[in-house]
Design a protein around this motif. Structure first.
Motif, mmCIF file in Angstrom:
data_model
loop_
_atom_site.group_PDB
_atom_site.id
_atom_site.type_symbol
_atom_site.label_atom_id
_atom_site.label_comp_id
_atom_site.label_asym_id
_atom_site.label_seq_id
_atom_site.Cartn_x
_atom_site.Cartn_y
_atom_site.Cartn_z
ATOM 1 N N ALA A 320 0.157 -1.015 -0.120
ATOM 2 C CA ALA A 320 -0.438 -0.172 0.089
ATOM 3 C C ALA A 320 0.929 0.997 0.088
ATOM 4 C CB ALA A 320 -0.609 0.253 1.156
ATOM 5 N N ASP A 321 0.284 2.389 -0.338
ATOM 6 C CA ASP A 321 0.633 3.844 -0.571
ATOM 7 C C ASP A 321 2.586 3.600 -0.903
ATOM 8 O OD1 ASP A 321 -1.067 5.066 0.189
ATOM 9 O OD2 ASP A 321 -0.411 4.009 2.610
ATOM 10 N N SER A 322 2.877 2.670 -2.044
ATOM 11 C CA SER A 322 4.190 1.990 -2.198
ATOM 12 C C SER A 322 4.475 2.581 -3.320
ATOM 13 C CB SER A 322 4.255 1.066 -1.828
ATOM 14 O OG SER A 322 4.787 1.140 -0.632
ATOM 15 N N PHE A 323 5.723 2.568 -4.037
ATOM 16 C CA PHE A 323 6.133 3.182 -5.829
ATOM 17 C C PHE A 323 7.820 2.191 -5.907
ATOM 18 C CE2 PHE A 323 7.598 7.205 -4.167
ATOM 19 C CZ PHE A 323 8.630 7.555 -4.652
ATOM 20 N N ALA A 324 8.087 1.797 -7.274
ATOM 21 C CA ALA A 324 8.920 1.780 -7.691
ATOM 22 C C ALA A 324 9.545 2.806 -9.133
ATOM 23 C CB ALA A 324 8.388 -0.008 -7.714
ATOM 24 N N SER A 325 10.612 3.092 -9.091
ATOM 25 C CA SER A 325 10.987 4.302 -10.360
ATOM 26 C C SER A 325 11.717 3.658 -10.893
ATOM 27 C CB SER A 325 10.949 5.343 -9.544
ATOM 28 O OG SER A 325 12.128 5.900 -8.377
ATOM 29 N N GLY A 326 12.811 2.564 -10.526
ATOM 30 C CA GLY A 326 14.130 2.426 -11.067
ATOM 31 C C GLY A 326 13.979 1.185 -12.287
ATOM 32 N N ALA A 327 14.335 0.960 -13.322
ATOM 33 C CA ALA A 327 14.765 0.350 -14.231
ATOM 34 C C ALA A 327 14.052 -1.577 -13.835
ATOM 35 C CB ALA A 327 15.701 -0.018 -15.763
ATOM 36 N N VAL A 328 13.786 -1.914 -14.603
ATOM 37 C CA VAL A 328 13.412 -3.561 -13.790
ATOM 38 C C VAL A 328 13.815 -4.267 -15.188
ATOM 39 C CG1 VAL A 328 12.021 -5.145 -12.907
ATOM 40 C CG2 VAL A 328 12.176 -2.820 -12.414
ATOM 41 N N SER A 329 14.591 -5.542 -15.751
ATOM 42 C CA SER A 329 14.535 -6.192 -16.464
ATOM 43 C C SER A 329 14.624 -7.073 -16.127
ATOM 44 C CB SER A 329 16.064 -5.568 -17.341
ATOM 45 O OG SER A 329 16.792 -5.853 -16.120
ATOM 46 N N GLY A 330 14.399 -8.398 -16.708
ATOM 47 C CA GLY A 330 14.815 -9.986 -16.903
ATOM 48 C C GLY A 330 14.553 -10.747 -18.448
ATOM 49 N N THR A 331 15.488 -11.567 -17.986
ATOM 50 C CA THR A 331 15.616 -12.141 -19.630
ATOM 51 C C THR A 331 15.334 -13.504 -19.494
ATOM 52 O OG1 THR A 331 18.167 -12.775 -18.849
ATOM 53 C CG2 THR A 331 18.199 -11.512 -19.732
ATOM 54 N N GLY A 332 14.807 -14.299 -20.510
ATOM 55 C CA GLY A 332 14.122 -15.309 -20.558
ATOM 56 C C GLY A 332 13.170 -15.336 -19.758
ATOM 57 N N ALA A 333 12.994 -16.719 -19.579
ATOM 58 C CA ALA A 333 11.574 -16.869 -18.817
ATOM 59 C C ALA A 333 11.743 -16.219 -17.815
ATOM 60 C CB ALA A 333 11.099 -18.910 -19.133
ATOM 61 N N ALA A 334 11.142 -14.973 -18.117
ATOM 62 C CA ALA A 334 11.641 -14.518 -16.532
ATOM 63 C C ALA A 334 9.955 -13.057 -16.434
ATOM 64 C CB ALA A 334 11.978 -13.363 -16.418
ATOM 65 N N VAL A 335 9.418 -13.627 -15.430
ATOM 66 C CA VAL A 335 8.169 -13.078 -14.399
ATOM 67 C C VAL A 335 8.659 -11.289 -14.362
ATOM 68 C CG1 VAL A 335 5.635 -12.674 -12.825
ATOM 69 C CG2 VAL A 335 6.733 -14.581 -14.351
ATOM 70 N N VAL A 336 8.210 -10.478 -14.580
ATOM 71 C CA VAL A 336 8.608 -9.098 -14.535
ATOM 72 C C VAL A 336 7.462 -7.919 -15.092
ATOM 73 C CG1 VAL A 336 10.970 -7.330 -16.005
ATOM 74 C CG2 VAL A 336 10.828 -9.467 -16.045
ATOM 75 N N GLY A 337 7.728 -7.615 -14.072
ATOM 76 C CA GLY A 337 6.671 -6.599 -13.240
ATOM 77 C C GLY A 337 7.622 -4.742 -12.822
ATOM 78 N N GLY A 338 7.304 -3.282 -12.955
ATOM 79 C CA GLY A 338 8.420 -2.229 -12.423
ATOM 80 C C GLY A 338 7.810 -2.188 -10.997
ATOM 81 N N LEU A 339 6.093 -2.508 -10.513
ATOM 82 C CA LEU A 339 6.764 -2.295 -9.517
ATOM 83 C C LEU A 339 6.229 -3.914 -8.498
ATOM 84 C CD1 LEU A 339 5.854 -0.697 -6.506
ATOM 85 C CD2 LEU A 339 3.148 -2.114 -6.729
ATOM 86 N N VAL A 340 5.994 -4.860 -9.090
ATOM 87 C CA VAL A 340 5.818 -6.183 -8.639
ATOM 88 C C VAL A 340 6.027 -7.801 -9.960
ATOM 89 C CG1 VAL A 340 4.451 -8.382 -7.413
ATOM 90 C CG2 VAL A 340 4.125 -5.875 -6.628
ATOM 91 N N GLY A 341 6.769 -8.097 -9.553
ATOM 92 C CA GLY A 341 6.662 -9.034 -10.638
ATOM 93 C C GLY A 341 5.852 -10.242 -11.074
#
Length: 533
Positions: A320-341
């Motif tokens: 709650a009431d939280s955020f992410a602003s960094g670059a997020v990356s995943g290679t291959g079969a990865a689940v990737v999300g800006g806040l939560v994978g």
């Protein structure tokens, strides 16, 4: 006990405390405060206690500052320090906000008390507000609980090893460069007590761990553990590389969280290996609670990983009431999300957002989303603004939304550009592939796909109508580059609007208690009262 949050992470005057009367310690002349026998009490809702007067009193005796029910709250709006052995007590009917430095430079003490007859109060730190102690032998008490002061990671680790359920506070900011590179988490034992950072900073923390399944400043926080009010700058690498039936959890603050995290901010880098959950704050938030926290760390994971700007995997947890602003990356079969994978089960994400770029490396089990890579829980009052690229299912907010218990995406929006370059790639301004519920949401990002048989929708790339529903949701036909709301499939309750229409008033179905629109904020587009950009 009063709840402790980090007010600096709340996003505007619409959410920042205080929004009502308070006793303010400032440079202004004392007004509506009566001091009798070293107890200074507010006599009305708008009260001021001069900081210099307070410091002069502390030079000769201990002092209690009380808001009472008239002012309700106490706000420290000017730096305070005293050299004597006396104690300052801030006794608030409701909340205490520390917005400027408080320094106990002698052998004195500090007592903080929230919710003294009031309710829903908090202790918060904002701006450059923090508390420092000259000596770890000084006294700190928060809501009746005495804290053991520590000044370095070695002492903190040793003390927690001896008493994992104890109460600890960081006496001052700490430069971890002197420790070199840790090869194990500084606090390796599962932590079940309370850690209070007091708004201080741990900088230059370096961890390169090849042996541990849980990697971070804390390896693990248990269901009874709480950690809060800390800034941390770190470079964390976990390369445990577990087998296909195992997992490893990598985060700058904590590897595995089952407890409560509040008011923690993270910067730096976090990197994980195959089969790991990797997050800027925590790798795995298992039924834990994260509030008023953020990460600007760059986060990267590889094959079969869940990678998120704030949290790698969130099974049953609350954010709650939280955020992410960094670059997020995943290679291959990865689940990737800006806040939560990955977000599933009874998990909830509310009033939170991401703004960093999100890149998925593709693969048959890969999906990418601006906010959550895979979601089967609740996302509400949230938004994402970063670009998203190169996943099988790619969405500005969520890559794949699969609903397991009747919840979904509510009161959310995304503005980032979305693209896919994979065969049958599914790109949506809000959701890549939707098998759940979407309501009162919108997207504006440009949506493209360059692979064979692309599925491109202004809002949803692929809509599996048999198991999903969309209501009161919109996409921007001007900026998205498409007049199709859904790339493959169809959905009722989804409407395309031009930018000018989205700027001309709240769309139908948007509650004025949740949403607002102003020409000077968010480009004139609707935004969330609880999460102002």
């Amino acid at each position: 006990m009063g709840r402790v949050v980090f007010a600096a992470l709340l996003f505007s005057a619409a959410t920042c405390w205080p929004a009502h009367a308070a006793l303010v310690i400032s440079a202004q002349p004392t007004a509506n405060v009566t001091c009798v026998s070293n107890v200074c009490s507010a006599t009305s809702g708008n009260a001021v206690l001069n900081a210099t007067t307070l410091q002069s009193m502390l030079a000769s005796s201990s002092v209690t500052v009380s808001s009472g029910s008239s002012a309700e709250d106490i706000s420290v709006g000017m730096a305070l320090s005293w050299v004597s052995a006396n104690t300052l007590t801030l006794d608030s009917y409701r909340s205490i906000a520390i917005r400027k430095p408080v320094a106990i430079t002698g052998n004195g003490g500090l007592v903080l008390r929230t919710n003294d007859s009031g309710t829903n109060g908090s202790l918060s730190f904002s701006g450059n507000g923090h508390v420092t102690f000259w000596s770890t032998s000084d006294a700190l008490t928060i809501n009746g609980v005495a804290y053991r002061l520590v000044s370095d990671l070695g002492t903190l680790s040793g003390d927690i090893d001896g008493d994992p359920s104890g109460n600890y506070a960081l006496a001052d900011s700490y430069d971890a460069k002197v420790n070199g590179t840790f090869t194990l988490p500084p606090i390796s034992i599962a932590f079940a007590g309370t850690f209070e950072g007091l708004g201080n900073t741990i900088s230059k923390l370096r961890i390169r761990d090849t042996l541990s399944a849980n990697v971070g400043l804390f390896a693990q926080i248990t269901s009874t553990g709480t950690a809060r009010d800390l800034h941390i700058d770190a470079a964390v690498i976990g390369t445990y590389n577990p087998g296909p039936t195992d997992a490893a959890y990598i985060g700058a603050f904590v590897g595995l969280n089952k407890g409560t995290i509040a008011g923690v901010t993270v910067s730096g880098t976090v990197t994980g290996a195959k089969n790991e959950c990797v997050g800027g704050l925590t790798g795995y938030n298992s039924d834990g609670t994260i509030s008023s926290s953020s990460s600007s760390a760059a986060v990267h994971g590889t094959n079969d990983s869940a990678v998120g700007g704030l949290v790698g995997l969130n099974p049953g947890g609350t954010i709650a009431d939280s955020f992410a602003s960094g670059a997020v990356s995943g290679t291959g079969a990865a689940v990737v999300g800006g806040l939560v994978g990955g977000n599933y089960g009874s998990a909830i994400i509310q009033r939170s957002h991401s703004t960093g770029s999100v890149t998925g490396g593709g693969g048959p089990r890969s999906w990418s989303g601006g906010l959550a890579g895979g979601n089967s829980a609740t996302i509400e009052l949230s938004y994402a603004t970063g670009s998203v690229a190169n996943g099988t299912q790619v969405g500005g907010l969520v890559g794949m939304n699969f609903d397991g218990d009747g919840d979904g995406i509510v009161n959310s929006y995304a503005t980032g550009a979305v693209s896919s370059a994979l065969t049958k790639g599914e790109s949506g301004g809000l959701v890549g592939s939707n098998e759940g519920i979407v309501g009162t949401s919108y997207s504006t990002g440009a949506v493209t796909a360059t692979g064979a048989q692309p599925r491109v929708g202004g809002s949803v790339g692929f809509e599996k109508a048999a198991s999903s529903s969309i209501a009161s949701s919109y996409w921007d036909t001007t900026t998205s580059g498409t007049s199709a709301g859904v790339g493959l499939g169809s959905a009722k309750g989804l409407t395309g609007l031009a930018t000018s229409q989205l700027q001309s008033g709240l769309p139908a179905g948007f509650s004025t208690t949740i949403w607002v629109e102003s020409g000077s904020i968010n480009g004139g587009l609707p935004y969330l009262l609880a999460n102002v950009p």
